[in-house]
Scaffold this motif. Structure first.
Motif, mmCIF file in Angstrom:
data_model
loop_
_atom_site.group_PDB
_atom_site.id
_atom_site.type_symbol
_atom_site.label_atom_id
_atom_site.label_comp_id
_atom_site.label_asym_id
_atom_site.label_seq_id
_atom_site.Cartn_x
_atom_site.Cartn_y
_atom_site.Cartn_z
ATOM 1 N N ASP A 1 22.580 60.171 69.652
ATOM 2 C CA ASP A 1 23.110 61.163 70.582
ATOM 3 C C ASP A 1 24.635 61.113 70.653
ATOM 4 O OD1 ASP A 1 23.323 58.705 71.763
ATOM 5 O OD2 ASP A 1 22.562 59.316 73.726
ATOM 6 N N PHE A 2 25.261 60.594 69.608
ATOM 7 C CA PHE A 2 26.728 60.503 69.601
ATOM 8 C C PHE A 2 27.332 61.898 69.727
ATOM 9 C CE2 PHE A 2 30.890 60.262 67.524
ATOM 10 C CZ PHE A 2 31.445 59.174 68.181
ATOM 11 N N ASP A 3 28.356 62.034 70.582
ATOM 12 C CA ASP A 3 29.003 63.331 70.825
ATOM 13 C C ASP A 3 30.163 63.517 69.847
ATOM 14 O OD1 ASP A 3 30.056 65.669 71.738
ATOM 15 O OD2 ASP A 3 30.248 65.034 73.834
ATOM 16 N N TRP A 4 29.947 64.300 68.805
ATOM 17 C CA TRP A 4 30.947 64.522 67.767
ATOM 18 C C TRP A 4 32.037 65.497 68.208
ATOM 19 C CZ3 TRP A 4 30.704 61.367 63.635
ATOM 20 C CH2 TRP A 4 29.486 60.762 63.352
ATOM 21 N N SER A 5 31.891 66.095 69.382
ATOM 22 C CA SER A 5 32.882 67.069 69.853
ATOM 23 C C SER A 5 34.036 66.425 70.611
ATOM 24 C CB SER A 5 32.208 68.112 70.755
ATOM 25 O OG SER A 5 31.749 67.504 71.959
ATOM 26 N N ARG B 1 29.629 65.107 54.893
ATOM 27 C CA ARG B 1 28.311 65.748 54.827
ATOM 28 C C ARG B 1 27.331 65.063 55.771
ATOM 29 N NH1 ARG B 1 29.842 66.757 49.310
ATOM 30 N NH2 ARG B 1 29.255 64.660 48.640
ATOM 31 N N TRP B 2 27.402 63.721 55.848
ATOM 32 C CA TRP B 2 26.500 63.011 56.752
ATOM 33 C C TRP B 2 26.812 63.339 58.210
ATOM 34 C CZ3 TRP B 2 27.277 59.406 60.651
ATOM 35 C CH2 TRP B 2 26.097 58.873 61.184
ATOM 36 N N MET B 3 28.089 63.409 58.569
ATOM 37 C CA MET B 3 28.462 63.739 59.948
ATOM 38 C C MET B 3 27.967 65.125 60.338
ATOM 39 S SD MET B 3 32.191 62.027 60.778
ATOM 40 C CE MET B 3 33.095 62.596 59.356
ATOM 41 N N ALA C 1 24.465 64.884 61.130
ATOM 42 C CA ALA C 1 24.275 64.148 62.380
ATOM 43 C C ALA C 1 24.684 64.957 63.608
ATOM 44 C CB ALA C 1 25.071 62.845 62.337
ATOM 45 N N GLY C 2 25.271 66.137 63.398
ATOM 46 C CA GLY C 2 25.590 66.996 64.535
ATOM 47 C C GLY C 2 27.025 67.457 64.665
ATOM 48 N N ALA C 3 27.944 66.969 63.814
ATOM 49 C CA ALA C 3 29.338 67.419 63.889
ATOM 50 C C ALA C 3 29.435 68.889 63.487
ATOM 51 C CB ALA C 3 30.213 66.556 62.980
ATOM 52 N N ASN C 4 30.308 69.626 64.160
ATOM 53 C CA ASN C 4 30.447 71.070 63.923
ATOM 54 C C ASN C 4 31.785 71.351 63.239
ATOM 55 O OD1 ASN C 4 30.597 73.838 63.971
ATOM 56 N ND2 ASN C 4 30.173 74.059 66.158
ATOM 57 N N PRO C 5 31.780 71.826 61.988
ATOM 58 C CA PRO C 5 33.034 72.069 61.261
ATOM 59 C C PRO C 5 33.808 73.270 61.778
ATOM 60 C CG PRO C 5 31.199 72.896 59.986
ATOM 61 C CD PRO C 5 30.604 72.184 61.178
ATOM 62 N N LEU C 6 33.198 74.062 62.671
ATOM 63 C CA LEU C 6 33.866 75.246 63.221
ATOM 64 C C LEU C 6 34.445 74.990 64.610
ATOM 65 C CD1 LEU C 6 31.226 77.937 62.179
ATOM 66 C CD2 LEU C 6 33.306 77.278 60.972
ATOM 67 N N GLN C 7 34.216 73.792 65.138
ATOM 68 C CA GLN C 7 34.690 73.471 66.482
ATOM 69 C C GLN C 7 36.153 73.041 66.453
ATOM 70 O OE1 GLN C 7 33.050 69.891 68.107
ATOM 71 N NE2 GLN C 7 34.723 69.746 69.578
ATOM 72 N N GLY C 8 36.947 73.614 67.352
ATOM 73 C CA GLY C 8 38.343 73.232 67.473
ATOM 74 C C GLY C 8 38.560 72.271 68.626
ATOM 75 N N CYS C 9 39.802 71.864 68.810
ATOM 76 C CA CYS C 9 40.170 70.949 69.897
ATOM 77 C C CYS C 9 41.436 71.514 70.552
ATOM 78 C CB CYS C 9 40.408 69.546 69.340
ATOM 79 S SG CYS C 9 40.664 68.281 70.586
ATOM 80 N N ARG D 1 23.598 72.710 57.506
ATOM 81 C CA ARG D 1 23.434 72.463 58.941
ATOM 82 C C ARG D 1 22.810 73.665 59.641
ATOM 83 N NH1 ARG D 1 26.539 73.167 63.618
ATOM 84 N NH2 ARG D 1 26.547 71.404 65.065
ATOM 85 N N ASN D 2 23.101 74.870 59.136
ATOM 86 C CA ASN D 2 22.610 76.084 59.779
ATOM 87 C C ASN D 2 21.236 76.507 59.281
ATOM 88 O OD1 ASN D 2 24.907 76.343 61.346
ATOM 89 N ND2 ASN D 2 26.010 77.480 59.780
ATOM 90 N N ASN D 3 20.677 75.782 58.298
ATOM 91 C CA ASN D 3 19.344 76.113 57.828
ATOM 92 C C ASN D 3 18.312 75.821 58.912
ATOM 93 O OD1 ASN D 3 20.134 76.968 55.335
ATOM 94 N ND2 ASN D 3 19.793 74.988 54.323
ATOM 95 N N VAL D 4 17.208 76.575 58.870
ATOM 96 C CA VAL D 4 16.130 76.345 59.828
ATOM 97 C C VAL D 4 15.456 75.020 59.502
ATOM 98 C CG1 VAL D 4 13.926 77.202 60.679
ATOM 99 C CG2 VAL D 4 15.766 78.811 60.130
ATOM 100 N N SER D 5 15.296 74.186 60.495
ATOM 101 C CA SER D 5 14.649 72.891 60.285
ATOM 102 C C SER D 5 13.141 73.084 60.181
ATOM 103 C CB SER D 5 14.976 71.956 61.454
ATOM 104 O OG SER D 5 14.318 70.723 61.294
ATOM 105 N N VAL D 6 12.538 72.528 59.128
ATOM 106 C CA VAL D 6 11.097 72.632 58.912
ATOM 107 C C VAL D 6 10.451 71.334 59.344
ATOM 108 C CG1 VAL D 6 9.282 72.967 57.197
ATOM 109 C CG2 VAL D 6 11.452 74.199 56.976
ATOM 110 N N PRO D 7 9.457 71.378 60.210
ATOM 111 C CA PRO D 7 8.781 70.149 60.636
ATOM 112 C C PRO D 7 8.265 69.345 59.449
ATOM 113 C CG PRO D 7 8.091 72.014 61.980
ATOM 114 C CD PRO D 7 8.898 72.578 60.853
ATOM 115 N N GLN D 8 8.350 68.032 59.546
ATOM 116 C CA GLN D 8 7.928 67.175 58.449
ATOM 117 C C GLN D 8 6.460 67.385 58.112
ATOM 118 O OE1 GLN D 8 9.945 65.201 56.578
ATOM 119 N NE2 GLN D 8 8.138 64.967 55.260
ATOM 120 N N GLY D 9 5.662 67.706 59.107
ATOM 121 C CA GLY D 9 4.243 67.934 58.855
ATOM 122 C C GLY D 9 3.997 69.099 57.923
#
Length: 350
Positions: free
Chosen positions: A33-37, A72-74, A77-85, A155-163
């Motif tokens: 749950d690390f906050d990459w923002s 790519r790993w970040m 893990a949830g980092a957003n390349p379009l987010q500014g500061c 990152r924007n692809n639809v996540s498919v359940p592992q099942g």
């Protein structure tokens, strides 16, 4: 009690590992749950920007590759390349030691990671036109931008359940129900015709026609390896594989996907190849990128060549194939060939 994702100790450790490009360590200690923002404490820059601007002054190809993998790993893990500061007033500065005042470039950290990389590359390219050589730095940020943009798409692809993936893998493994055979150079690879017909308009036309492929359900691909055909079929069913393919296998699967117009897996297979670039694999991958019009892969090949002395030496000697020379901005005929053109024979009426 302080949440682990906002703990000063955890955040400091994450940024420290980013600075030294320790991807394995980063993956080990970063909580889910690390906050990459949230930017770091030192210069208030976001983690993705931290990964791009820190490291050794003369970063090796290995370090650049690791930092791209880290980016790519970040993203996964949830980092957003379009987010500014927007609250950050600090800037990134880069200059030439022998002429700091005239060569200084500054870019605000308030931008998103993608915008930051683009702005910095643009400024360096403009400076290069005026005589300042930023070629190695531009090449490095091209690698980072490739990781950011491709990772953003993933990152924007639809996540498919592992099942669901597991279900399709079990269907893939029901070989007793397969009714189409690919006859490769070294083995037979099977699949369900319904899957092939749904995935490829070319295979659909072949299997539903009165041609021999339609009647026999056997498709000859003697120019392809069995491992490449298996990877192609694996990608059709689950967009994944349990094998560990080398670049030759991926190129075969890519060729089949491109040949049969399976557009959804062409970019996936092409996306596997940049990390497989070596001096030995470069020519084959670069030729495929050019012949199939894969712009993203072409950029990755150009970036790799820019930072590789062996490839540059081959380019200077004119030993690279025509398509590869064209990719790298050279004329299709080596200079030696151009200087050895045969004299024109002139014939006159007698």
């Amino acid at each position: 009690m302080t949440d682990a994702s906002t703990s000063d100790g955890v955040r400091d450790a994450v940024f420290s590992l980013i600075r030294v490009a320790d991807l394995q360590g980063l993956q080990s200690i970063t909580p889910g749950d690390f906050d990459w923002s949230v930017p770091g404490d030192r210069l208030k820059r976001l983690p993705l920007i931290e990964a791009m601007v820190t490291g050794n002054a003369n970063r090796t190809q290995a370090e650049l590759t690791t930092r791209a993998e880290m980016i790519r790993w970040m993203l996964k893990a949830g980092a957003n390349p379009l987010q500014g500061c927007p609250s950050n007033e600090e800037t990134y500065g880069i200059w030439k030691v022998n002429d700091k005042d005239k060569t200084m470039i500054r870019i605000s950290y308030s931008r998103s990671a993608i915008s930051f990389a683009c702005e910095l590359m643009g400024a360096m390219k403009k400076a290069a036109q005026e005589g300042t050589d930023w070629s190695s730095q531009i090449a490095a940020f091209q690698i980072f931008l490739e990781a950011l943009t491709r990772g953003a798409a993933t990152r924007n692809n639809v996540s498919v359940p592992q099942g669901v993936v597991d279900m399709w893998e079990s269907i893939r493994e029901m070989t007793s129900t397969h009714n189409v055979i690919f006859e490769t150079a070294d083995e037979e690879v099977s699949a369900h015709d319904l899957v092939l017909v749904a995935a490829s308009p070319v295979l659909k036309a072949m299997l539903e026609s009165t041609m021999k492929e339609g009647s026999s359900k056997r498709i000859s691909v003697k120019d392809s390896s069995g491992s490449g055909a298996r990877l192609f079929v694996d990608m059709l069913y689950t967009s994944s594989t349990r094998d560990d393919p080398d670049y030759k296998t991926v190129l075969v699967a890519l060729d089949l996907a491109h040949r049969w117009q399976v557009d959804r897996i062409v970019p996936v297979l092409a996306g596997m190849l940049p990390e497989m670039l070596t001096v030995d694999s470069f020519v084959a991958i670069a030729e495929a990128a050019m012949l199939k019009g894969l712009e993203s892969l072409q950029r990755a090949c150009r970036t790799f060549a820019t930072n590789n002395s062996e490839i540059n030496a081959m380019l200077e000697k004119g030993t690279l194939p025509a398509e590869v020379r064209k990719l790298l901005g050279e004329s299709e005929a080596p200079a030696a060939e151009q200087g050895q053109r045969k004299k024109r024979r002139i014939f006159t009426e007698t």
